[in-house]
Scaffold this motif. Structure first.
Motif, PDB file in Angstrom:
ATOM      1  N   ILE A  41       0.837  -1.205   0.000  1.00  0.00           N
ATOM      2  CA  ILE A  41       0.000   0.000   0.000  1.00  0.00           C
ATOM      3  C   ILE A  41       0.868   1.250   0.000  1.00  0.00           C
ATOM      4  N   LYS A  42       1.901   1.252   0.806  1.00  0.00           N
ATOM      5  CA  LYS A  42       2.807   2.403   0.864  1.00  0.00           C
ATOM      6  C   LYS A  42       3.485   2.621  -0.487  1.00  0.00           C
ATOM      7  N   LYS A  43       3.874   1.550  -1.156  1.00  0.00           N
ATOM      8  CA  LYS A  43       4.490   1.684  -2.474  1.00  0.00           C
ATOM      9  C   LYS A  43       3.481   2.210  -3.492  1.00  0.00           C
ATOM     10  N   MET A  44       2.232   1.772  -3.390  1.00  0.00           N
ATOM     11  CA  MET A  44       1.196   2.248  -4.307  1.00  0.00           C
ATOM     12  C   MET A  44       0.918   3.727  -4.095  1.00  0.00           C
ATOM     13  N   ASN A  45       0.967   4.179  -2.866  1.00  0.00           N
ATOM     14  CA  ASN A  45       0.774   5.604  -2.592  1.00  0.00           C
ATOM     15  C   ASN A  45       1.872   6.435  -3.251  1.00  0.00           C
ATOM     16  N   ILE A  46       3.099   5.964  -3.176  1.00  0.00           N
ATOM     17  CA  ILE A  46       4.211   6.671  -3.806  1.00  0.00           C
ATOM     18  C   ILE A  46       4.026   6.714  -5.317  1.00  0.00           C
ATOM     19  N   ALA A  47       3.637   5.569  -5.897  1.00  0.00           N
ATOM     20  CA  ALA A  47       3.421   5.496  -7.345  1.00  0.00           C
ATOM     21  C   ALA A  47       2.264   6.390  -7.766  1.00  0.00           C
ATOM     22  N   ARG A  48       1.208   6.430  -6.963  1.00  0.00           N
ATOM     23  CA  ARG A  48       0.069   7.287  -7.299  1.00  0.00           C
ATOM     24  C   ARG A  48       0.467   8.754  -7.310  1.00  0.00           C
ATOM     25  N   ASP A  49       1.211   9.181  -6.311  1.00  0.00           N
ATOM     26  CA  ASP A  49       1.628  10.582  -6.243  1.00  0.00           C
ATOM     27  C   ASP A  49       2.478  10.974  -7.447  1.00  0.00           C
ATOM     28  N   ALA A  50       3.217  10.013  -7.989  1.00  0.00           N
ATOM     29  CA  ALA A  50       4.103  10.302  -9.110  1.00  0.00           C
ATOM     30  C   ALA A  50       3.412  10.165 -10.460  1.00  0.00           C
ATOM     31  N   GLU A  51       2.442   9.256 -10.573  1.00  0.00           N
ATOM     32  CA  GLU A  51       1.909   8.910 -11.893  1.00  0.00           C
ATOM     33  C   GLU A  51       0.392   9.039 -12.029  1.00  0.00           C
ATOM     34  N   CYS A  52      -0.339   9.129 -10.936  1.00  0.00           N
ATOM     35  CA  CYS A  52      -1.805   9.130 -11.049  1.00  0.00           C
ATOM     36  C   CYS A  52      -2.414   9.903  -9.894  1.00  0.00           C
ATOM     37  N   LYS A  53      -2.215  11.206  -9.890  1.00  0.00           N
ATOM     38  CA  LYS A  53      -2.684  12.024  -8.772  1.00  0.00           C
ATOM     39  C   LYS A  53      -4.202  12.031  -8.645  1.00  0.00           C
ATOM     40  N   ASP A  54      -4.919  11.711  -9.713  1.00  0.00           N
ATOM     41  CA  ASP A  54      -6.376  11.679  -9.662  1.00  0.00           C
ATOM     42  C   ASP A  54      -6.921  10.359  -9.137  1.00  0.00           C
ATOM     43  N   CYS A  55      -6.078   9.353  -8.934  1.00  0.00           N
ATOM     44  CA  CYS A  55      -6.538   8.054  -8.435  1.00  0.00           C
ATOM     45  C   CYS A  55      -6.946   8.192  -6.969  1.00  0.00           C
ATOM     46  N   LYS A  56      -8.162   7.784  -6.643  1.00  0.00           N
ATOM     47  CA  LYS A  56      -8.709   7.971  -5.309  1.00  0.00           C
ATOM     48  C   LYS A  56      -8.887   6.663  -4.536  1.00  0.00           C
ATOM     49  N   ILE A 102     -23.299   3.778  -6.722  1.00  0.00           N
ATOM     50  CA  ILE A 102     -23.155   4.969  -5.892  1.00  0.00           C
ATOM     51  C   ILE A 102     -21.716   5.007  -5.412  1.00  0.00           C
ATOM     52  N   LEU A 103     -21.009   6.042  -5.756  1.00  0.00           N
ATOM     53  CA  LEU A 103     -19.607   6.157  -5.388  1.00  0.00           C
ATOM     54  C   LEU A 103     -19.467   7.020  -4.146  1.00  0.00           C
ATOM     55  N   ILE A 104     -18.886   6.448  -3.097  1.00  0.00           N
ATOM     56  CA  ILE A 104     -18.635   7.184  -1.861  1.00  0.00           C
ATOM     57  C   ILE A 104     -17.171   7.598  -1.859  1.00  0.00           C
ATOM     58  N   CYS A 105     -16.902   8.884  -1.731  1.00  0.00           N
ATOM     59  CA  CYS A 105     -15.513   9.325  -1.742  1.00  0.00           C
ATOM     60  C   CYS A 105     -15.348  10.504  -0.794  1.00  0.00           C
ATOM     61  N   ARG A 106     -14.118  10.732  -0.417  1.00  0.00           N
ATOM     62  CA  ARG A 106     -13.800  11.877   0.412  1.00  0.00           C
ATOM     63  C   ARG A 106     -12.479  12.439  -0.068  1.00  0.00           C
ATOM     64  N   LYS A 107     -12.443  13.726  -0.224  1.00  0.00           N
ATOM     65  CA  LYS A 107     -11.304  14.373  -0.858  1.00  0.00           C
ATOM     66  C   LYS A 107      -9.991  14.111  -0.146  1.00  0.00           C
ATOM     67  N   SER A 108      -9.999  14.096   1.185  1.00  0.00           N
ATOM     68  CA  SER A 108      -8.744  14.015   1.924  1.00  0.00           C
ATOM     69  C   SER A 108      -8.364  12.599   2.323  1.00  0.00           C
ATOM     70  N   LYS A 109      -9.127  11.604   1.879  1.00  0.00           N
ATOM     71  CA  LYS A 109      -8.833  10.233   2.260  1.00  0.00           C
ATOM     72  C   LYS A 109      -8.738   9.360   1.010  1.00  0.00           C
ATOM     73  N   ASN A 110      -7.995   8.281   1.137  1.00  0.00           N
ATOM     74  CA  ASN A 110      -7.927   7.257   0.103  1.00  0.00           C
ATOM     75  C   ASN A 110      -8.540   6.002   0.700  1.00  0.00           C
ATOM     76  N   LEU A 111      -9.631   5.548   0.137  1.00  0.00           N
ATOM     77  CA  LEU A 111     -10.342   4.402   0.680  1.00  0.00           C
ATOM     78  C   LEU A 111      -9.997   3.161  -0.121  1.00  0.00           C
ATOM     79  N   ILE A 112      -9.550   2.136   0.569  1.00  0.00           N
ATOM     80  CA  ILE A 112      -9.299   0.845  -0.069  1.00  0.00           C
ATOM     81  C   ILE A 112     -10.460  -0.068   0.276  1.00  0.00           C
TER      82      ILE A 112
END
Length: 250
Positions: free
Chosen positions: A188-203, A234-244
């Protein structure tokens, strides 16, 4: 049990948000922290196996485990009390049907039986006689509680938890019958790093792709990540959180 007092007592406990093992592990929730959120019922054997898998995870000592209860028993609490490998926060669903015998949100004495035909339900004038579900079944408290508890615990963590305003915290949502691979938190930590670098819109991350299988051995594909769209009506999302969420796949 005093039905009027029960939700008040539970609310008071939830408001305190006491962290077991907090000082032992010097808990600090940071933007790159992972929080594991588990919905627990009364299945003691699967809960024990799940916790054993948590114990084996790298970084578990700095991961907050949030246990959300809807069944209250000494046996369940003793298992949670035995956790000594990470900080633990217990929260309690205030409308557990265990406490509401013969009244809503439990099974009301005037509820329509699950498979009663609508015409017969109207004759009996039982609750919601005109409103069976799309499969022509009437409400069953044990099933509706699962859904209500699911939404309640997410709302609690996102809106009321002491770490709700920490940006970037990743919530790993699990039922109590999931067993984690030892590298789950690390990945999960590695995916967060990859998301920040390559997919900032991934929630959202979906841990495990069951829709597309490969003949390759596990080690050859264990590091694969698929970028895709996710839709569940129905998509539940929150701007400041990443839900797995482990229930769905992409």
């Amino acid at each position: 049990m005093d039905i009027n007092q029960f939700p008040l007592d539970v609310e008071q406990i939830n408001a305190k948000q006491h962290i077991k093992n907090g000082q032992k592990f010097d808990l600090k929730i940071k933007p790159d922290s992972v929080v594991i959120l588990v919905q627990v019922h009364d299945r003691l054997d699967v809960l024990k196996m799940q916790l054993d898998s948590f114990r084996r995870n790298r970084y578990i000592n700095e991961t907050l485990l949030v246990i959300s209860h809807d069944y209250y028993s000494k046996a369940v609490f003793e298992i949670i009390d035995s956790i000594d490998f990470c900080p633990v926060l217990q929260i309690f669903y205030p409308y557990a049907i265990q406490a509401y015998n013969n009244i809503f949100p439990g099974d009301d004495l005037n509820d329509c039986p699950r498979d009663l035909p609508r015409t017969e339900a109207r004759k009996r004038k039982c609750n919601n006689a005109d409103y069976p579900d799309r499969y022509q079944h009437y409400r069953e408290a044990k099933h509706t509680q699962l859904k209500h508890h699911w939404l309640w615990k997410l709302q609690f963590v996102f809106e009321r938890s002491f770490f709700k305003d920490v940006p970037g915290v990743t919530i790993l949502r699990l039922d109590d019958d999931y067993y984690l691979a030892e590298d789950t938190i690390y990945f999960i930590k590695k995916m967060n790093i990859a998301r920040d670098a390559e997919c900032k819109d991934c929630k959202m991350f979906i841990m495990g792709e069951m829709g597309k299988t490969s003949s390759l051995p596990y080690p050859a594909q264990s590091g694969d990540v698929v970028r895709a769209f996710w839709y569940a009506g129905i998509l539940i999302c929150r701007k400041s959180k990443n839900l797995i969420d482990t229930r769905h796949r992409v």
